[in-house]
Motif scaffolding. Structure first.
Motif, PDB file in Angstrom:
ATOM      1  N   ASP A 310      -7.493 -16.708  18.234  1.00  0.00           N
ATOM      2  CA  ASP A 310      -6.125 -16.903  18.723  1.00  0.00           C
ATOM      3  C   ASP A 310      -5.156 -15.896  18.107  1.00  0.00           C
ATOM      4  O   ASP A 310      -4.312 -15.330  18.803  1.00  0.00           O
ATOM      5  CB  ASP A 310      -5.651 -18.327  18.409  1.00  0.00           C
ATOM      6  N   TYR A 311      -5.287 -15.648  16.820  1.00  0.00           N
ATOM      7  CA  TYR A 311      -4.334 -14.783  16.128  1.00  0.00           C
ATOM      8  C   TYR A 311      -4.559 -13.294  16.453  1.00  0.00           C
ATOM      9  O   TYR A 311      -3.754 -12.442  16.079  1.00  0.00           O
ATOM     10  CB  TYR A 311      -4.411 -15.008  14.616  1.00  0.00           C
ATOM     11  N   GLN A 312      -5.660 -12.991  17.148  1.00  0.00           N
ATOM     12  CA  GLN A 312      -5.969 -11.598  17.498  1.00  0.00           C
ATOM     13  C   GLN A 312      -5.662 -11.263  18.965  1.00  0.00           C
ATOM     14  O   GLN A 312      -5.832 -10.119  19.381  1.00  0.00           O
ATOM     15  CB  GLN A 312      -7.455 -11.321  17.248  1.00  0.00           C
ATOM     16  N   LEU A 313      -5.189 -12.238  19.738  1.00  0.00           N
ATOM     17  CA  LEU A 313      -4.996 -12.027  21.168  1.00  0.00           C
ATOM     18  C   LEU A 313      -4.016 -10.881  21.454  1.00  0.00           C
ATOM     19  O   LEU A 313      -4.300  -9.985  22.251  1.00  0.00           O
ATOM     20  CB  LEU A 313      -4.515 -13.312  21.844  1.00  0.00           C
ATOM     21  N   SER A 314      -2.860 -10.914  20.813  1.00  0.00           N
ATOM     22  CA  SER A 314      -1.860  -9.868  21.071  1.00  0.00           C
ATOM     23  C   SER A 314      -2.366  -8.495  20.630  1.00  0.00           C
ATOM     24  O   SER A 314      -2.085  -7.475  21.272  1.00  0.00           O
ATOM     25  CB  SER A 314      -0.543 -10.201  20.373  1.00  0.00           C
ATOM     26  N   LEU A 315      -3.134  -8.463  19.547  1.00  0.00           N
ATOM     27  CA  LEU A 315      -3.692  -7.193  19.070  1.00  0.00           C
ATOM     28  C   LEU A 315      -4.730  -6.653  20.049  1.00  0.00           C
ATOM     29  O   LEU A 315      -4.802  -5.453  20.306  1.00  0.00           O
ATOM     30  CB  LEU A 315      -4.310  -7.378  17.683  1.00  0.00           C
ATOM     31  N   ALA A 316      -5.555  -7.564  20.586  1.00  0.00           N
ATOM     32  CA  ALA A 316      -6.592  -7.144  21.536  1.00  0.00           C
ATOM     33  C   ALA A 316      -5.983  -6.584  22.810  1.00  0.00           C
ATOM     34  O   ALA A 316      -6.467  -5.592  23.372  1.00  0.00           O
ATOM     35  CB  ALA A 316      -7.508  -8.317  21.860  1.00  0.00           C
ATOM     36  N   ILE A 317      -4.905  -7.229  23.285  1.00  0.00           N
ATOM     37  CA  ILE A 317      -4.250  -6.762  24.507  1.00  0.00           C
ATOM     38  C   ILE A 317      -3.448  -5.496  24.231  1.00  0.00           C
ATOM     39  O   ILE A 317      -3.483  -4.541  25.007  1.00  0.00           O
ATOM     40  CB  ILE A 317      -3.349  -7.865  25.093  1.00  0.00           C
ATOM     41  N   GLY A 318      -2.765  -5.475  23.097  1.00  0.00           N
ATOM     42  CA  GLY A 318      -1.964  -4.309  22.731  1.00  0.00           C
ATOM     43  C   GLY A 318      -0.585  -4.328  23.357  1.00  0.00           C
ATOM     44  O   GLY A 318      -0.298  -5.142  24.248  1.00  0.00           O
ATOM     45  N   ILE A 319       0.275  -3.437  22.900  1.00  0.00           N
ATOM     46  CA  ILE A 319       1.637  -3.350  23.411  1.00  0.00           C
ATOM     47  C   ILE A 319       1.584  -2.953  24.884  1.00  0.00           C
ATOM     48  O   ILE A 319       0.999  -1.929  25.249  1.00  0.00           O
ATOM     49  CB  ILE A 319       2.459  -2.322  22.609  1.00  0.00           C
ATOM     50  N   LYS A 320       2.184  -3.789  25.736  1.00  0.00           N
ATOM     51  CA  LYS A 320       2.195  -3.567  27.193  1.00  0.00           C
ATOM     52  C   LYS A 320       0.781  -3.405  27.754  1.00  0.00           C
ATOM     53  O   LYS A 320       0.555  -2.686  28.725  1.00  0.00           O
ATOM     54  CB  LYS A 320       3.049  -2.349  27.544  1.00  0.00           C
ATOM     55  N   GLY A 321      -0.199  -4.054  27.112  1.00  0.00           N
ATOM     56  CA  GLY A 321      -1.581  -4.030  27.592  1.00  0.00           C
ATOM     57  C   GLY A 321      -2.325  -2.745  27.281  1.00  0.00           C
ATOM     58  O   GLY A 321      -3.412  -2.501  27.826  1.00  0.00           O
ATOM     59  N   GLN A 322      -1.772  -1.944  26.376  1.00  0.00           N
ATOM     60  CA  GLN A 322      -2.347  -0.613  26.141  1.00  0.00           C
ATOM     61  C   GLN A 322      -3.760  -0.659  25.576  1.00  0.00           C
ATOM     62  O   GLN A 322      -4.643   0.074  26.028  1.00  0.00           O
ATOM     63  CB  GLN A 322      -1.443   0.164  25.188  1.00  0.00           C
TER      64      GLN A 322
END
Length: 365
Positions: A310-322
């Protein structure tokens, strides 16, 4: 023309690589046109340049006929036999018609022809030299800039770097030395035109080949590159020697190799990942620097579902999905990223208590 001119042609042959015989043939052809133009004649002529003395002679070429209808092109059999008794009907008779002041015209014509041929030969040599360097990297010096392009001096030729092929925020000054990637070489009427880019993924690949000896030697190979120029890139590497670490080779001692590339690309972030035949492992590596719990592959759709903590979701997707977007470009697979909680809700997947798939990658900021 004289011996000095013939010697000059020999010098050009040695220095420019243009055969003397080719130059002389071109001068003779040009002199035929000059003779007809300057002396207002339509007769068939041949120009001969003595290869040893440089002496020029013009010969009218006439066909031996029974009845002369056009004296500019024909000669009677009787008249021809006064020149040589062996001439027969249909033979070609050559009569010298060199004008008294033809030397001046010949010198001007020869100069124009030689200058043009040298220019054409130099353009040809430059084109031949650079056509084999398409998809290669070059270093040039900024000469000038207009509203659309930056023009780089590559030594013998000027190359064009469109402003649209610069990385975001890049600005260069006169005499700055920069590296760029050759995307296209064209042979135009004005000479070779070389088109460059600073945003092409090939630039990143070539920079690694320059900085990493193992890649240059073929021990480590670059399998794929994905790039959003000026922001972030991902590069997948594989070692043909199991004793050589491909990721470590690219990073270099204390990160010196990759840092040199980062500096050249004005701080662009680079993720170096290990390529794998296993799609699951490759996709997990490609999502670096995020951690991956599980990868499910759907061959028919060429899609991979990835589950991350859960805590890695934003990192995996990246800024604007990059990060996800680059990972998909790198692997060639569509990637659907779910958090562990989302996976449990949507698919009834049991929680994994945070165990992670092994990954082999490194991210350089």
């Amino acid at each position: 023309m004289n011996m000095e001119f013939i010697e000059a042609l020999s010098d050009i042959e040695r220095e420019k690589g243009i055969a003397k015989e080719v130059l002389i043939d071109a001068i003779e052809a040009a002199l035929i046109s000059s003779y007809k133009r300057n002396f207002n004649t339509a007769q068939n002529v041949r120009v001969d340049i003595n290869r040893h003395t440089g002496l020029i002679k013009v010969y009218a070429r006439k066909t031996v006929v029974d009845e002369v209808l056009d004296p500019r092109m024909e000669i009677s059999q009787h008249a021809s036999r006064e020149i040589n008794p062996n001439f027969q009907l249909g033979d070609i008779v050559e009569i010298e018609v060199t004008p008294r002041d033809f030397g001046r015209i010949a010198a001007q014509t020869a100069k124009q022809v030689v200058t043009q041929r040298i220019r054409e030969a130099e353009r040809g040599l430059i084109y031949d030299a650079f056509i084999d360097r398409e998809e290669d990297i070059v270093t040039g010096t900024v000469q000038r800039q207009d509203l659309r392009n930056i023009y780089l001096d590559l030594g013998k030729v000027e190359a064009v770097l469109p402003l649209g092929e610069l990385m975001p925020g890049e600005k260069f000054k006169h005499q700055d030395r920069i590296k760029a990637y050759i995307t296209k070489v064209e042979n135009t009427t004005k000479g070779p035109q070389i088109i460059l880019s600073r945003t092409h993924p090939g630039l990143l690949k070539r920079l690694f080949e320059l900085e990493v000896p193992e890649i240059y030697d073929g021990v480590v190979e670059i399998r794929s590159v994905a790039r959003e120029a000026g922001f972030r890139s991902k590069i997948a590497v594989h070692s043909r020697n199991p004793e050589v670490d491909p990721v470590g080779s690219c990073v270099g001692p204390k990160g010196t190799r990759v840092q040199t590339i980062v500096n050249e690309l004005r701080g662009e972030k680079i993720d170096i990942v290990r390529w794998s035949e296993s799609v699951e492992e490759y996709v997990a590596n490609a999502l670096s620097p995020s951690k991956v719990l599980e990868v499910n592959v759907f061959e028919a759709e060429k899609m991979a579902r990835v589950i991350v903590p859960d805590y890695q979701l934003s990192l995996a997707i990246g800024i604007k999905g990059q990060n996800a977007r680059l990972a998909a470009k790198l692997t060639g697979w569509k990637i659907d990223i779910k958090s562990e909680s989302q996976a449990e809700q949507e698919f009834g997947r049991p929680r994994t208590s945070g165990e992670e798939m092994p990954q082999d990658s490194i991210s350089i900021d």
